[in-house]
Scaffold this motif. Structure first.
Motif, PDB file in Angstrom:
ATOM      1  N   PHE A 139     141.877 104.950  59.198  1.00 53.19           N
ATOM      2  CA  PHE A 139     142.451 103.964  60.120  1.00 53.19           C
ATOM      3  C   PHE A 139     141.727 102.623  60.030  1.00 53.19           C
ATOM      4  O   PHE A 139     142.353 101.553  60.062  1.00 53.19           O
ATOM      5  CB  PHE A 139     142.408 104.495  61.550  1.00 53.19           C
ATOM      6  CG  PHE A 139     142.913 103.523  62.574  1.00 53.19           C
ATOM      7  CD1 PHE A 139     144.275 103.322  62.746  1.00 53.19           C
ATOM      8  CD2 PHE A 139     142.034 102.784  63.352  1.00 53.19           C
ATOM      9  CE1 PHE A 139     144.752 102.409  63.680  1.00 53.19           C
ATOM     10  CE2 PHE A 139     142.490 101.876  64.291  1.00 53.19           C
ATOM     11  CZ  PHE A 139     143.869 101.688  64.449  1.00 53.19           C
ATOM     12  N   SER A 140     140.412 102.657  59.912  1.00 53.34           N
ATOM     13  CA  SER A 140     139.620 101.420  59.877  1.00 53.34           C
ATOM     14  C   SER A 140     139.735 100.695  58.547  1.00 53.34           C
ATOM     15  O   SER A 140     139.338  99.531  58.444  1.00 53.34           O
ATOM     16  CB  SER A 140     138.146 101.734  60.158  1.00 53.34           C
ATOM     17  OG  SER A 140     137.574 102.457  59.067  1.00 53.34           O
ATOM     18  N   GLY A 141     140.270 101.370  57.518  1.00 52.37           N
ATOM     19  CA  GLY A 141     140.365 100.757  56.203  1.00 52.37           C
ATOM     20  C   GLY A 141     139.120 100.956  55.361  1.00 52.37           C
ATOM     21  O   GLY A 141     139.029 100.423  54.254  1.00 52.37           O
ATOM     22  N   GLU A 142     138.166 101.726  55.870  1.00 51.78           N
ATOM     23  CA  GLU A 142     136.951 101.990  55.099  1.00 51.78           C
ATOM     24  C   GLU A 142     137.265 102.769  53.828  1.00 51.78           C
ATOM     25  O   GLU A 142     136.596 102.608  52.812  1.00 51.78           O
ATOM     26  CB  GLU A 142     135.948 102.759  55.959  1.00 51.78           C
ATOM     27  CG  GLU A 142     134.644 103.083  55.246  1.00 51.78           C
ATOM     28  CD  GLU A 142     133.694 103.895  56.105  1.00 51.78           C
ATOM     29  OE1 GLU A 142     132.735 104.448  55.555  1.00 51.78           O
ATOM     30  OE2 GLU A 142     133.911 103.969  57.334  1.00 51.78           O
ATOM     31  N   VAL A 143     138.291 103.637  53.899  1.00 47.39           N
ATOM     32  CA  VAL A 143     138.705 104.410  52.732  1.00 47.39           C
ATOM     33  C   VAL A 143     140.210 104.263  52.535  1.00 47.39           C
ATOM     34  O   VAL A 143     140.946 103.889  53.444  1.00 47.39           O
ATOM     35  CB  VAL A 143     138.328 105.901  52.873  1.00 47.39           C
ATOM     36  CG1 VAL A 143     136.828 106.080  52.959  1.00 47.39           C
ATOM     37  CG2 VAL A 143     139.029 106.529  54.083  1.00 47.39           C
ATOM     38  N   ASP A 144     140.669 104.571  51.323  1.00 48.58           N
ATOM     39  CA  ASP A 144     142.094 104.500  51.018  1.00 48.58           C
ATOM     40  C   ASP A 144     142.835 105.732  51.518  1.00 48.58           C
ATOM     41  O   ASP A 144     143.977 105.637  51.972  1.00 48.58           O
ATOM     42  CB  ASP A 144     142.296 104.376  49.498  1.00 48.58           C
ATOM     43  CG  ASP A 144     141.544 103.188  48.924  1.00 48.58           C
ATOM     44  OD1 ASP A 144     141.836 102.070  49.354  1.00 48.58           O
ATOM     45  OD2 ASP A 144     140.661 103.386  48.069  1.00 48.58           O
ATOM     46  N   LEU A 145     142.184 106.872  51.389  1.00 42.36           N
ATOM     47  CA  LEU A 145     142.818 108.107  51.843  1.00 42.36           C
ATOM     48  C   LEU A 145     141.756 109.088  52.297  1.00 42.36           C
ATOM     49  O   LEU A 145     140.594 109.018  51.901  1.00 42.36           O
ATOM     50  CB  LEU A 145     143.702 108.714  50.752  1.00 42.36           C
ATOM     51  CG  LEU A 145     143.123 108.928  49.351  1.00 42.36           C
ATOM     52  CD1 LEU A 145     142.487 110.304  49.237  1.00 42.36           C
ATOM     53  CD2 LEU A 145     144.206 108.791  48.306  1.00 42.36           C
ATOM     54  N   THR A 273     146.788 108.885  55.051  1.00 46.27           N
ATOM     55  CA  THR A 273     146.830 107.494  54.621  1.00 46.27           C
ATOM     56  C   THR A 273     147.266 106.623  55.801  1.00 46.27           C
ATOM     57  O   THR A 273     147.806 107.124  56.784  1.00 46.27           O
ATOM     58  CB  THR A 273     147.803 107.282  53.446  1.00 46.27           C
ATOM     59  OG1 THR A 273     149.093 107.807  53.796  1.00 46.27           O
ATOM     60  CG2 THR A 273     147.295 107.990  52.189  1.00 46.27           C
ATOM     61  N   ARG A 274     147.046 105.338  55.678  1.00 51.01           N
ATOM     62  CA  ARG A 274     147.413 104.400  56.757  1.00 51.01           C
ATOM     63  C   ARG A 274     148.908 104.128  56.698  1.00 51.01           C
ATOM     64  O   ARG A 274     149.455 103.803  55.642  1.00 51.01           O
ATOM     65  CB  ARG A 274     146.623 103.098  56.593  1.00 51.01           C
ATOM     66  CG  ARG A 274     146.847 102.082  57.703  1.00 51.01           C
ATOM     67  CD  ARG A 274     146.129 102.472  58.964  1.00 51.01           C
ATOM     68  NE  ARG A 274     146.395 101.502  60.029  1.00 51.01           N
ATOM     69  CZ  ARG A 274     145.643 100.445  60.285  1.00 51.01           C
ATOM     70  NH1 ARG A 274     144.571 100.215  59.542  1.00 51.01           N
ATOM     71  NH2 ARG A 274     145.940  99.633  61.270  1.00 51.01           N
ATOM     72  N   SER A 275     149.584 104.255  57.812  1.00 49.31           N
ATOM     73  CA  SER A 275     151.020 104.016  57.874  1.00 49.31           C
ATOM     74  C   SER A 275     151.324 102.558  57.515  1.00 49.31           C
ATOM     75  O   SER A 275     150.616 101.646  57.950  1.00 49.31           O
ATOM     76  CB  SER A 275     151.563 104.314  59.276  1.00 49.31           C
ATOM     77  OG  SER A 275     151.382 105.667  59.613  1.00 49.31           O
ATOM     78  N   GLY A 276     152.367 102.377  56.708  1.00 56.13           N
ATOM     79  CA  GLY A 276     152.801 101.034  56.360  1.00 56.13           C
ATOM     80  C   GLY A 276     151.934 100.325  55.351  1.00 56.13           C
ATOM     81  O   GLY A 276     152.154  99.142  55.065  1.00 56.13           O
ATOM     82  N   ARG A 277     150.928 101.020  54.787  1.00 52.55           N
ATOM     83  CA  ARG A 277     150.041 100.415  53.792  1.00 52.55           C
ATOM     84  C   ARG A 277     150.193 101.164  52.475  1.00 52.55           C
ATOM     85  O   ARG A 277     149.969 102.367  52.414  1.00 52.55           O
ATOM     86  CB  ARG A 277     148.586 100.477  54.261  1.00 52.55           C
ATOM     87  CG  ARG A 277     148.291  99.699  55.519  1.00 52.55           C
ATOM     88  CD  ARG A 277     148.291  98.199  55.274  1.00 52.55           C
ATOM     89  NE  ARG A 277     147.245  97.822  54.356  1.00 52.55           N
ATOM     90  CZ  ARG A 277     145.995  97.557  54.736  1.00 52.55           C
ATOM     91  NH1 ARG A 277     145.653  97.650  56.004  1.00 52.55           N
ATOM     92  NH2 ARG A 277     145.092  97.175  53.856  1.00 52.55           N
TER      93      ARG A 277
END
Length: 302
Positions: A139-145, A273-277
């Motif tokens: 969620f924070s973007g620290e990782v891709d998945l 994974t982050r939704s919409g990314r």
């Protein structure tokens, strides 16, 4: 004003070579087509870019002033295109994965080794962390998945099922229960039981209470890491339970694994994974490798 890349490249080619003939050859166009591009550019800008004579061609004052800027712009653009080409071809890139400690020392190293064998120029960062923080790192973007067990739904996180597996008992090969092809949960409670703490045992106890109101699954010991539980089993302090994806680690200890039944309790594991990314080409390919590894490996088809 409608200026095209073809016009700018034609301008730079003529400025570099000082010749319409040589510039046309370098761009693989006819001389008349090149002259047309220069004329269109001059008309769009409203200035002359070259001073022409029967003997030579040279940049005008305006052309000489803007040539370094256009040349650098095209070089930067070519650099961007090369970067994208390398990323698409997986000649470079970065993949960042978060996974619980147990998965980070069993499933992920095998997949990473296989991936690097095919794409050695892609950098991979594996974040081994507490299972509770896998989704938050995505969620924070620290990782891709992230890869891990089921957690409460989150509208900002997409969860794709990776595999579903039942619990297995882990015990020394000479243990009385190891002689059986399967072990019942009711039999486990008669032996010292070592489990992971926190949500692991809470969810498991809840699942078993739904099946047996009078079955009390109270561990003798709870620990944070499966490696600790296995070491305690090795020391003769009890037995433990795990999901079969940990089989490669269990085998190093020489322990037996038996399915636990009545009831069969399963756990779902997901790729988060982050939704919409959208994922980068390197991360997308890594997810494909992960799916393929699970589909082909016997530890995930129990």
């Amino acid at each position: 004003m409608n200026i095209t890349l073809r016009q700018l490249r034609a301008f730079v080619a003529v400025a570099r070579t000082g010749s319409f003939t040589l510039a046309a050859e370098s761009l693989f166009v006819t001389q008349s087509a090149l002259s047309g591009l220069i004329k269109e550019l001059e008309q769009s800008l409203g200035v002359r870019l070259f001073d022409r004579s029967t003997r030579r061609i040279q940049l005008s004052e305006v052309g000489g002033a803007i040539y370094p800027l256009i040349d650098k712009t095209l070089l930067d653009l070519d650099g961007v295109i090369d970067e994208v080409t390398h990323l698409k071809a997986l000649k470079k890139g970065l993949v960042r994965i978060a996974a619980p400690q147990l998965m980070a020392c069993t499933l992920l190293p095998e997949v990473i080794a296989r991936y690097r064998g095919e794409y050695p120029d892609v950098e991979i960062h594996l974040v081994d962390c507490a299972v509770e923080s896998v989704v938050s790192r995505v969620f924070s973007g620290e990782v891709d998945l992230g890869v891990g067990p089921e957690r409460d739904p989150n509208s900002d996180i997409d969860a794709e099922t990776l595999f579903t597996l039942p619990f297995h008992a882990v015990l020394p090969p000479d243990h009385a229960l190891a002689a059986q092809p399967q072990v019942r949960w009711a039999e486990l409670v008669d032996h010292p039981l070592i489990t992971l703490k926190g949500e692991f045992i809470q969810r498991l106890s809840g699942d078993l209470r739904e099946a047996f109101r009078d079955l009390d699954l109270t561990p003798t010991t709870t620990v944070t890491f499966m490696s600790t539980a296995l070491s305690m089993v090795e020391a003769g302090l009890g037995i433990t339970v795990c999901i079969p994806y940990a089989a490669s680690l269990v085998r190093r200890y020489g322990f037996a694994m038996r399915p636990v039944v009545e009831p069969t309790v399963t756990r779902n594991f997901y790729v988060f994974t982050r939704s919409g990314r959208s994922l980068s080409p390197a991360a997308e390919r890594f997810r494909d490798f992960l799916r393929q590894h699970v589909a082909e490996h016997e530890d995930y088809s129990v």
